[in-house]
Design an enzyme around this catalytic site. Structure first.
Site, PDB file in Angstrom:
ATOM      1  N   HIS A  72      28.569  17.943 -15.329  1.00  0.00           N
ATOM      2  CA  HIS A  72      27.279  17.703 -15.987  1.00  0.00           C
ATOM      3  C   HIS A  72      26.437  18.940 -15.785  1.00  0.00           C
ATOM      4  O   HIS A  72      26.691  19.736 -14.874  1.00  0.00           O
ATOM      5  CB  HIS A  72      26.594  16.442 -15.423  1.00  0.00           C
ATOM      6  CG  HIS A  72      26.426  16.437 -13.924  1.00  0.00           C
ATOM      7  ND1 HIS A  72      25.421  17.118 -13.284  1.00  0.00           N
ATOM      8  CD2 HIS A  72      27.156  15.844 -12.946  1.00  0.00           C
ATOM      9  CE1 HIS A  72      25.529  16.926 -11.974  1.00  0.00           C
ATOM     10  NE2 HIS A  72      26.590  16.173 -11.734  1.00  0.00           N
TER      11      HIS A  72
ATOM     12  N   HIS B  93      21.322  15.455 -13.041  1.00  0.00           N
ATOM     13  CA  HIS B  93      22.010  15.366 -14.335  1.00  0.00           C
ATOM     14  C   HIS B  93      21.026  15.979 -15.318  1.00  0.00           C
ATOM     15  O   HIS B  93      20.190  15.295 -15.894  1.00  0.00           O
ATOM     16  CB  HIS B  93      22.358  13.920 -14.691  1.00  0.00           C
ATOM     17  CG  HIS B  93      23.418  13.345 -13.790  1.00  0.00           C
ATOM     18  ND1 HIS B  93      23.849  12.047 -13.872  1.00  0.00           N
ATOM     19  CD2 HIS B  93      24.158  13.907 -12.801  1.00  0.00           C
ATOM     20  CE1 HIS B  93      24.791  11.836 -12.957  1.00  0.00           C
ATOM     21  NE2 HIS B  93      24.991  12.942 -12.289  1.00  0.00           N
TER      22      HIS B  93
ATOM     23  N   HIS C 240      35.838   9.211 -14.089  1.00  0.00           N
ATOM     24  CA  HIS C 240      34.556   9.819 -14.501  1.00  0.00           C
ATOM     25  C   HIS C 240      34.811  11.188 -15.098  1.00  0.00           C
ATOM     26  O   HIS C 240      35.928  11.702 -15.059  1.00  0.00           O
ATOM     27  CB  HIS C 240      33.567   9.887 -13.328  1.00  0.00           C
ATOM     28  CG  HIS C 240      34.018  10.685 -12.136  1.00  0.00           C
ATOM     29  ND1 HIS C 240      33.960  12.050 -12.094  1.00  0.00           N
ATOM     30  CD2 HIS C 240      34.533  10.307 -10.937  1.00  0.00           C
ATOM     31  CE1 HIS C 240      34.389  12.473 -10.905  1.00  0.00           C
ATOM     32  NE2 HIS C 240      34.771  11.435 -10.191  1.00  0.00           N
TER      33      HIS C 240
ATOM     34  N   GLU D 176      33.564  18.623 -10.709  1.00  0.00           N
ATOM     35  CA  GLU D 176      33.711  17.598  -9.681  1.00  0.00           C
ATOM     36  C   GLU D 176      34.825  16.591  -9.955  1.00  0.00           C
ATOM     37  O   GLU D 176      34.566  15.398 -10.082  1.00  0.00           O
ATOM     38  CB  GLU D 176      32.389  16.869  -9.485  1.00  0.00           C
ATOM     39  CG  GLU D 176      31.717  16.369 -10.767  1.00  0.00           C
ATOM     40  CD  GLU D 176      30.408  15.635 -10.457  1.00  0.00           C
ATOM     41  OE1 GLU D 176      30.448  14.683  -9.661  1.00  0.00           O
ATOM     42  OE2 GLU D 176      29.371  16.021 -11.011  1.00  0.00           O
TER      43      GLU D 176
ATOM     44  N   ASP E 246       0.804  -1.229   0.000  1.00  0.00           N
ATOM     45  CA  ASP E 246       0.000   0.000   0.000  1.00  0.00           C
ATOM     46  C   ASP E 246       0.838   1.280   0.000  1.00  0.00           C
ATOM     47  O   ASP E 246       0.287   2.371   0.163  1.00  0.00           O
ATOM     48  CB  ASP E 246      -0.910   0.023   1.238  1.00  0.00           C
ATOM     49  CG  ASP E 246      -2.072  -0.914   1.068  1.00  0.00           C
ATOM     50  OD1 ASP E 246      -2.322  -1.346  -0.076  1.00  0.00           O
ATOM     51  OD2 ASP E 246      -2.724  -1.226   2.069  1.00  0.00           O
TER      52      ASP E 246
ATOM     53  N   HIS F 113      29.547   5.518  -6.785  1.00  0.00           N
ATOM     54  CA  HIS F 113      28.148   5.768  -6.420  1.00  0.00           C
ATOM     55  C   HIS F 113      27.748   4.941  -5.202  1.00  0.00           C
ATOM     56  O   HIS F 113      26.666   4.353  -5.159  1.00  0.00           O
ATOM     57  CB  HIS F 113      27.226   5.486  -7.610  1.00  0.00           C
ATOM     58  CG  HIS F 113      27.320   6.540  -8.668  1.00  0.00           C
ATOM     59  ND1 HIS F 113      26.848   6.372  -9.943  1.00  0.00           N
ATOM     60  CD2 HIS F 113      27.842   7.782  -8.641  1.00  0.00           C
ATOM     61  CE1 HIS F 113      27.077   7.473 -10.655  1.00  0.00           C
ATOM     62  NE2 HIS F 113      27.684   8.344  -9.871  1.00  0.00           N
TER      63      HIS F 113
ATOM     64  N   ASP G 223      28.855  13.156  -1.058  1.00  0.00           N
ATOM     65  CA  ASP G 223      28.309  13.731  -2.295  1.00  0.00           C
ATOM     66  C   ASP G 223      26.800  13.775  -2.088  1.00  0.00           C
ATOM     67  O   ASP G 223      26.140  12.724  -2.119  1.00  0.00           O
ATOM     68  CB  ASP G 223      28.704  12.859  -3.494  1.00  0.00           C
ATOM     69  CG  ASP G 223      28.208  13.422  -4.820  1.00  0.00           C
ATOM     70  OD1 ASP G 223      27.328  14.299  -4.820  1.00  0.00           O
ATOM     71  OD2 ASP G 223      28.704  12.958  -5.866  1.00  0.00           O
TER      72      ASP G 223
ATOM     73  N   ARG H 259      36.714  13.467  -3.658  1.00  0.00           N
ATOM     74  CA  ARG H 259      35.986  14.191  -4.713  1.00  0.00           C
ATOM     75  C   ARG H 259      35.612  15.558  -4.141  1.00  0.00           C
ATOM     76  O   ARG H 259      35.214  15.645  -2.967  1.00  0.00           O
ATOM     77  CB  ARG H 259      34.741  13.421  -5.169  1.00  0.00           C
ATOM     78  CG  ARG H 259      33.925  14.163  -6.211  1.00  0.00           C
ATOM     79  CD  ARG H 259      33.064  13.241  -7.096  1.00  0.00           C
ATOM     80  NE  ARG H 259      31.960  12.597  -6.429  1.00  0.00           N
ATOM     81  CZ  ARG H 259      31.867  11.288  -6.194  1.00  0.00           C
ATOM     82  NH1 ARG H 259      32.854  10.468  -6.558  1.00  0.00           N
ATOM     83  NH2 ARG H 259      30.815  10.775  -5.577  1.00  0.00           N
TER      84      ARG H 259
ATOM     85  N   TYR I 178      40.682   8.367  -6.893  1.00  0.00           N
ATOM     86  CA  TYR I 178      40.215   7.194  -6.142  1.00  0.00           C
ATOM     87  C   TYR I 178      41.275   6.107  -6.274  1.00  0.00           C
ATOM     88  O   TYR I 178      41.509   5.607  -7.382  1.00  0.00           O
ATOM     89  CB  TYR I 178      38.873   6.710  -6.716  1.00  0.00           C
ATOM     90  CG  TYR I 178      37.908   7.859  -6.956  1.00  0.00           C
ATOM     91  CD1 TYR I 178      37.103   8.345  -5.935  1.00  0.00           C
ATOM     92  CD2 TYR I 178      37.848   8.490  -8.212  1.00  0.00           C
ATOM     93  CE1 TYR I 178      36.243   9.419  -6.156  1.00  0.00           C
ATOM     94  CE2 TYR I 178      36.988   9.561  -8.427  1.00  0.00           C
ATOM     95  CZ  TYR I 178      36.183  10.023  -7.397  1.00  0.00           C
ATOM     96  OH  TYR I 178      35.345  11.082  -7.615  1.00  0.00           O
TER      97      TYR I 178
ATOM     98  N   GLU J 290      33.312  18.889  -5.302  1.00  0.00           N
ATOM     99  CA  GLU J 290      32.317  19.258  -6.328  1.00  0.00           C
ATOM    100  C   GLU J 290      31.594  20.544  -5.965  1.00  0.00           C
ATOM    101  O   GLU J 290      31.089  20.686  -4.850  1.00  0.00           O
ATOM    102  CB  GLU J 290      31.272  18.130  -6.465  1.00  0.00           C
ATOM    103  CG  GLU J 290      30.137  18.457  -7.422  1.00  0.00           C
ATOM    104  CD  GLU J 290      29.180  17.290  -7.619  1.00  0.00           C
ATOM    105  OE1 GLU J 290      29.082  16.435  -6.719  1.00  0.00           O
ATOM    106  OE2 GLU J 290      28.524  17.255  -8.681  1.00  0.00           O
TER     107      GLU J 290
ATOM    108  N   ASP K 112      24.167  20.084  -5.747  1.00  0.00           N
ATOM    109  CA  ASP K 112      25.013  18.889  -5.922  1.00  0.00           C
ATOM    110  C   ASP K 112      26.434  19.238  -5.471  1.00  0.00           C
ATOM    111  O   ASP K 112      27.185  19.842  -6.232  1.00  0.00           O
ATOM    112  CB  ASP K 112      24.979  18.471  -7.395  1.00  0.00           C
ATOM    113  CG  ASP K 112      25.727  17.165  -7.659  1.00  0.00           C
ATOM    114  OD1 ASP K 112      26.163  16.519  -6.690  1.00  0.00           O
ATOM    115  OD2 ASP K 112      25.857  16.804  -8.847  1.00  0.00           O
TER     116      ASP K 112
HETATM  117  N1  GLY Z   1      25.828  13.077  -7.263  1.00  0.00           N
HETATM  118  C1  GLY Z   1      25.785  12.785  -8.604  1.00  0.00           C
HETATM  119  C2  GLY Z   1      26.829  13.482  -9.320  1.00  0.00           C
HETATM  120  O1  GLY Z   1      27.624  14.160  -8.716  1.00  0.00           O
HETATM  121  O2  GLY Z   1      26.890  13.449 -10.512  1.00  0.00           O
HETATM  122 MN    MN Z   2      27.497  15.971  -9.819  1.00  0.00          MN
HETATM  123 MN    MN Z   3      27.475  14.984  -6.786  1.00  0.00          MN
END
Ligand code: GLY
Ligand code: MN
Ligand code: MN
Length: 443
Positions: free
Chosen positions: A357, A364, A353, A387, A42, A246, A263, A408, A391, A410, A274
């Site tokens: 973005h 994103h 990466h 960002e 539910d 992630h 993050d 990281r 790693y 960002e 972000d």
């Molecule tokens: N938290 C997702 C990114 O930084 O792209």
């Molecule tokens: Mn991001």
């Molecule tokens: Mn992020």
């Protein structure tokens, strides 16, 4: 009920979209909001409207559809939404109903959602083109194609069906890429709340706590300041977990001598923040972790400086990669020359990466990254993240001091005609600023 709602930005966007449709010969656009989704038995997942639909309407109830008619003679917008229903409102809360929705959200007309299928043929008849989110939802594709066929059945009466089906997301993606003044105001607020949440986590952390305790601090600050929910699942990754890009389990221990990478961003009135920050659990950057942090920070600052009008989307990434690669050589993580590292993409072992973005209603966000095969030029009003990270997983050819260091950093950057506007600058990131922010939490 939406308080102090200003329909004007949404009305202006509908007018702009109508102009674009007119330039393409005119037609009708049909946009549905997102469906509600069952979580288990539910219980539903927390409801989130569709971003394109919201951009044009500001309307956040489920079961709603916008019909925008753009002919040479007129622009008309109609909302189909849930009817008022006292029984449902007692259980689930307020719903506008068509009359109040039309007034509050400035639609020319509004009608109950259960009349949509009956009205669709009339709304699309004699229009040269039908614009919708083609292929996004097979059930919607079928519904609209069925309406088209019903119009075709009337051909003998002189009624014609649109002979062009177009993707409405194409013009909307271009519009959403350049943020208007009201969006920038909301994004500043999302950035401020997100920065405050990161500060709160920095000040709350103590060795022996768990990652989920910091996640709770983030959520506390988001909600305390009126953000609706996290814009994406928060990542709170201590020690080796920071090397999982992630990571979202958020159940590990926070240990003295390790870094924790967060993050996380809030969603405020539908706009995403972000931010990533990495800080030492014990409040002091030391040894190899300090070196890697300093490297990522220098790459991040140089990449931010590239966010100016006329630079290409990929320029910040190229700058970050060059600095990170040189740093990986200097720290003994890689061997060879800088040219070799760039040529062979050897840096990808530790930085796998991309740097940026688009950011907006979606974390994103929509919008093309290339145009005519070239990375697109940055324009005032675009918002992108910067960002970079590093790693380092354990390996025989990597000095042990670096094992399991993950960093990281960002920020969210608004491109302006002048200098990059770092919306998230309230979140400390220099080594001195992070350490003093953390120390202030321990006083
Ligand atoms: N938290 C997702 C990114 O930084 O792209
Ligand atoms: Mn991001
Ligand atoms: Mn992020």
């Amino acid at each position: 009920m939406t308080v102090n709602f200003d329909a004007r930005p949404h009305l202006a966007r509908r007018a702009r979209l109508a102009d674009t449709l007119r330039e393409a010969g005119g037609g009708v656009a049909i946009l549905a909001t997102a469906p509600e989704r069952r979580r288990n038995r539910d219980s539903d997942f927390p409801y989130r409207h569709d971003s394109y639909f919201y951009y044009l309407t500001g309307f956040t109830e489920p079961e709603a559809v916008l019909v925008l008619v753009a002919t040479a003679a007129e622009t008309r917008s109609l909302l189909f939404c849930r009817a008022k229903n006292e029984e449902h409102e007692i259980w689930e809360g307020f719903r506008f109903g068509p009359a109040a929705a039309a007034e509050c959200f400035a639609f020319d007309e509004a009608a109950p959602i259960d009349t949509l299928d009956e009205r669709l043929p009339e709304l699309i008849a004699n229009q040269p083109a039908l614009w919708f989110s083609m292929g996004d939802d097979p059930a919607w594709d079928a519904r609209l194609l069925a309406a088209l066929n019903r119009v075709r059945e009337g051909a003998r009466n002189g009624v014609s069906a649109p002979d062009r089906l177009c993707d409405v997301r194409t013009p909307l993606d271009a519009m959403r890429l350049i943020k208007d003044a009201s969006e920038i105001e909301l994004m500043r607020r999302a950035a401020d709340i997100t920065a405050a949440a990161h500060v709160r986590a920095m000040q709350a952390v103590r060795p022996g706590m768990h990652e989920y305790s910091l996640e709770a601090e983030l959520l506390h600050e988001f909600r305390r300041q009126g953000a609706e929910y996290p814009a994406y699942p928060s990542i709170v990754a201590a020690g080796a977990n920071a090397c999982v890009l992630h990571y979202t389990a958020n159940n590990g221990a926070l240990r003295d001598g390790e870094l924790v990478m967060i993050d996380a961003g809030c969603e405020y009135r539908s706009y995403a923040g972000d931010i990533s920050r990495t800080f030492p659990v014990n409040g002091r950057f030391e040894g190899a972790a300090r070196d890697v942090y300093a490297l990522v920070l220098s790459a991040q600052k140089a990449a931010i400086a590239e966010c100016t009008v006329g630079k290409r989307f990929n320029d910040p990434h190229d700058t970050a990669v060059r600095i990170l690669s040189q740093g990986m050589l200097d720290l003994g993580l890689l061997r060879g020359s800088l040219d070799e590292v760039l040529e062979t993409s050897a840096f990808r072992r530790f930085y796998m990466h991309r740097t940026s973005h688009w950011l907006g209603l979606d974390v994103h966000d929509c919008g093309e990254y290339k145009s005519d095969g070239e990375w697109r030029a940055l324009e005032a009003g675009m918002v992108l993240t910067i960002e970079p990270g590093c790693y380092i997983r354990p390996a025989d050819d990597v000095p042990e001091a670096f094992w399991n260091v993950g960093v990281r950093i960002e920020d969210d950057v608004l491109v302006t005609g002048v200098r990059p506007d770092v919306l998230t600058s309230a979140a400390p990131k220099s080594i001195a600023d992070v350490e003093s922010c953390m120390a202030a939490g321990r006083d």
